[in-house]
Every structure is written in structure tokens, then in C-alpha cells.
Design a protein around this motif. Sequence first.
Motif, PDB file in Angstrom:
ATOM      1  N   THR A   1       8.832   7.341   3.851  1.00  0.00           N
ATOM      2  CA  THR A   1       8.032   7.923   2.569  1.00  0.00           C
ATOM      3  C   THR A   1       8.701   8.748   2.158  1.00  0.00           C
ATOM      4  O   THR A   1      10.054   9.036   2.125  1.00  0.00           O
ATOM      5  CB  THR A   1       7.160   8.782   3.573  1.00  0.00           C
TER       6      THR A   1
ATOM      7  N   GLU B   1       0.513  11.029   2.050  1.00  0.00           N
ATOM      8  CA  GLU B   1       0.347  11.986   3.485  1.00  0.00           C
ATOM      9  C   GLU B   1       1.060  14.040   3.570  1.00  0.00           C
ATOM     10  O   GLU B   1       1.973  13.367   2.221  1.00  0.00           O
ATOM     11  CB  GLU B   1       1.049  11.736   4.339  1.00  0.00           C
TER      12      GLU B   1
ATOM     13  N   THR C   1      -6.711   8.052   3.945  1.00  0.00           N
ATOM     14  CA  THR C   1      -7.113   6.813   4.536  1.00  0.00           C
ATOM     15  C   THR C   1      -5.869   5.829   5.187  1.00  0.00           C
ATOM     16  O   THR C   1      -4.881   6.648   4.322  1.00  0.00           O
ATOM     17  CB  THR C   1      -7.781   5.562   4.461  1.00  0.00           C
ATOM     18  N   SER C   2      -5.664   5.549   6.351  1.00  0.00           N
ATOM     19  CA  SER C   2      -4.410   4.576   6.694  1.00  0.00           C
ATOM     20  C   SER C   2      -4.608   3.208   6.482  1.00  0.00           C
ATOM     21  O   SER C   2      -5.706   2.372   5.987  1.00  0.00           O
ATOM     22  CB  SER C   2      -4.346   4.359   8.367  1.00  0.00           C
ATOM     23  N   ALA C   3      -3.122   2.411   6.293  1.00  0.00           N
ATOM     24  CA  ALA C   3      -3.353   1.327   5.557  1.00  0.00           C
ATOM     25  C   ALA C   3      -3.599   0.523   6.667  1.00  0.00           C
ATOM     26  O   ALA C   3      -3.903   0.205   7.874  1.00  0.00           O
ATOM     27  CB  ALA C   3      -1.936   0.985   4.704  1.00  0.00           C
TER      28      ALA C   3
ATOM     29  N   GLU D   1      -9.921   5.745  -1.872  1.00  0.00           N
ATOM     30  CA  GLU D   1     -10.205   6.925  -1.185  1.00  0.00           C
ATOM     31  C   GLU D   1     -11.345   6.648  -0.631  1.00  0.00           C
ATOM     32  O   GLU D   1     -12.622   6.780  -1.167  1.00  0.00           O
ATOM     33  CB  GLU D   1      -9.797   7.876  -2.693  1.00  0.00           C
TER      34      GLU D   1
ATOM     35  N   LEU E   1      -3.539   4.673  -1.162  1.00  0.00           N
ATOM     36  CA  LEU E   1      -4.461   4.949  -0.862  1.00  0.00           C
ATOM     37  C   LEU E   1      -4.152   6.425  -0.724  1.00  0.00           C
ATOM     38  O   LEU E   1      -3.569   7.299  -0.529  1.00  0.00           O
ATOM     39  CB  LEU E   1      -4.085   4.638   0.233  1.00  0.00           C
ATOM     40  N   ARG E   2      -6.197   7.063  -0.117  1.00  0.00           N
ATOM     41  CA  ARG E   2      -5.804   8.012  -0.381  1.00  0.00           C
ATOM     42  C   ARG E   2      -7.093   8.529   1.102  1.00  0.00           C
ATOM     43  O   ARG E   2      -8.386   7.992   1.004  1.00  0.00           O
ATOM     44  CB  ARG E   2      -6.674   8.818  -1.762  1.00  0.00           C
TER      45      ARG E   2
ATOM     46  N   SER F   1      -6.578   1.532  -6.406  1.00  0.00           N
ATOM     47  CA  SER F   1      -6.771   3.056  -5.757  1.00  0.00           C
ATOM     48  C   SER F   1      -7.586   2.750  -5.108  1.00  0.00           C
ATOM     49  O   SER F   1      -8.999   2.049  -5.196  1.00  0.00           O
ATOM     50  CB  SER F   1      -6.421   3.547  -6.066  1.00  0.00           C
TER      51      SER F   1
ATOM     52  N   TYR G   1       0.971  -1.319  -0.203  1.00  0.00           N
ATOM     53  CA  TYR G   1      -0.208  -0.205   0.224  1.00  0.00           C
ATOM     54  C   TYR G   1       0.641   1.045  -0.157  1.00  0.00           C
ATOM     55  O   TYR G   1       2.077   1.392   0.679  1.00  0.00           O
ATOM     56  CB  TYR G   1      -0.966   0.378   1.459  1.00  0.00           C
ATOM     57  N   ARG G   2       0.403   1.975  -0.679  1.00  0.00           N
ATOM     58  CA  ARG G   2       0.883   3.779  -0.589  1.00  0.00           C
ATOM     59  C   ARG G   2      -0.051   4.573  -0.610  1.00  0.00           C
ATOM     60  O   ARG G   2      -1.110   5.001  -0.957  1.00  0.00           O
ATOM     61  CB  ARG G   2       1.366   3.719  -2.281  1.00  0.00           C
ATOM     62  N   THR G   3       0.357   5.466   0.695  1.00  0.00           N
ATOM     63  CA  THR G   3      -0.653   6.217   1.144  1.00  0.00           C
ATOM     64  C   THR G   3       0.058   7.331   1.124  1.00  0.00           C
ATOM     65  O   THR G   3       1.255   8.419   1.483  1.00  0.00           O
ATOM     66  CB  THR G   3      -0.835   5.909   2.777  1.00  0.00           C
TER      67      THR G   3
END
Length: 350
Positions: free
Chosen positions: A154, A146, A185-187, A345, A182-183, A343, A142-144
Amino acid sequence: MQPMSELEADRLRRYYRTFARVEAADTSPVYAEWAQGVADDDAIIDLLLDLPQSKRQANLLFAAARHLGSGTGTFAQLRAWLLEHWDSTRALMLERSTQTNEAGRCAVLLPELARLDGPLSLIEVGASAGLCLYPDRYSYRYRTAETGRPRADTVASGSESVRSLALDPAEGPSSVVIECALRNTSAPEHIPEVAWRAGIDLNPIDITESDQRSWLRSLVWPEHDARRERLTAAAELVAADPPRLVSGDLCERVESLITEAPANSQIVVFHSAVLAYVDARKREEFAAIMHAHPEVKWLSNEGAGVLPSTLAQLESRGVDADGRFVLSVDGVAKALTGPHGQSYEDLDRS
């Protein structure tokens, strides 16, 4: 007033033009050209009109042609091939369906599955070969995105930083690795335990049979090499421990599977890109069945306009899905998701 055949032809042309512009333009130049070519070609439109309405889909036509050896050249080449091989193409389209089995969609289901108290009993509606019944057997990356100061894990990207999280099954990294951005939200922090799994499909695919696995590969769009590789890896993994798949109508079979699930588990019924292939009455019937079982978690991952209640929720919040799917939990829209699981969101924090 136009005759019905002309209205049908115009509707079909609009569908193929929309497919070219909205679905294929940014992800498959081959299919974008083919779909636009079909829309502008009276001879191919006439051939498609001879098929039942449910068999006129672009994905089905193009997969059948490629499966039979059309190659991935220009539309002019496809057109010549179709006119020469239409009988075999038509037969395959009538026999098969667009049972794309995208294991990548597990990445957008996992954030919701991980919030539930396990163990879980999974029931997939429109399961195809059942590859999405194994979210506990795959690895995730997962890529979030921030804002603020980048952390040690990061990577800076403009005004945002991108944090990566690796999530693997308890027994170690899987041969199937799924990436998802991810956007808002956290993984997920863990992969839930799955105690029981089963699926429903009108025509279940036996993943242990080479011809059926080949058909699944034909359904992957030409340029999507990573998806094809993931499908191959997931098929090998699942073939070693095939799921229980039952044949039948989703509304007629789902309740019997609910009653079979272990009593000490959290039952989850889910589906992705399935309800679009049944009529409005059937969708409403299925939604009513799910609402009649409050003890069951219902995860729906479908196009924004498939369920009227979902579209109404987005419109009331001023949200444009922009071609993405909508992940709903018990009928409540929770996230916008990439059609192939690429993805997620979160809508609650957007």
C-alpha cells in the motif's frame, strides 16, 4: 406564455449550460467552453433546433465537428467553422449517434460479474462495437482506499492507505489495461469465464472497419488521451475476434438473445449509459422485461435519474450521486461509478 419554439430554445440552452458546468468543467476545458458558447449563441441554437431532439446532444455535435476537421480551438473558432460547414456537420449528426464504447466501464462491472457462478453468457444492450463484451480479455489495476496501518503493498495517502491489485486474464497480461479506484469494497479476486457473448444496438458498429473505428475515436473527448489509447488497444483486440451484434430495438431483441444463451451458463444482461437515450415508456418496458426473467442477472450502469426506482433508492438513503452513474443489480442500487469506469463506491458499506 412563451411559444413552443422559445421554450425549446430555452430548454436547449439550459442543457448546454448544465453540460458545461456539470459534465465537462472538471474533465474537458475545450468542451466546457464550447458548451457554454453554444448556450449563449442564438445562431448555433437555431441550427440545433432544426434537428430532431435526439440529435441535439453536445457529445454528438462536438464529435461530428471534430470528426470533420474543426480542430479543438476556441468556441469562436468552432462557431466560425460550424457556420461554414453546417450542411456536412448536420448530415453526419443525422447519420451517426453517440455510441461511445468505453471499455473502461468493464472495471465497474467486474466486481459484480466476479460474484456470479460461471461460466457467464453476456448480453450487452446498446453494445455499439461490443468492446464492453470482453471483460475477460482485459487487465485491471484496482486501487482500494483502506484505513489503519499501511500494508507492504500500500501507499500512504493522508489518513488512508491505498492498496493496488493487478488482475490479469488467465492467459497473461492484456494489451488493454484499465485502472479503477475502489471505495468501501475489496477488489475482485478473479476474472470470470465468459462462455458466450452477444450485443444489441440500433446501429451496430463494425470494429473491423477503419471509418467506424475513427468515429469511435472522435467520440472520445479531446483531452482524454488515455481513453483514446485504451480505445485503440481494445479495438485491435476485439477486431481479431469480433462479437456477434444484432441490430434492433432493445425491448424487441433482448428476449430472443436470452433464449439463445447456453443453458448451463449464468446469463447476464447489462448496459451502460444507454437508457438515457430512450424515452421513459421504453425504459419502463425494458425494466419490466428484465424483472420477468429472474434467472437472468440484470446489471444497469446509468445516470442516477434515468430509472425512477434508482433515484428513489438513493434519495431514501440520503445519497447524492454527484454526477456519477449508479450500478444496479436486478433493480437494486449497489454502487456509484465513474461515468468512464474510473471509480466504484459500494453503497452497501458506505
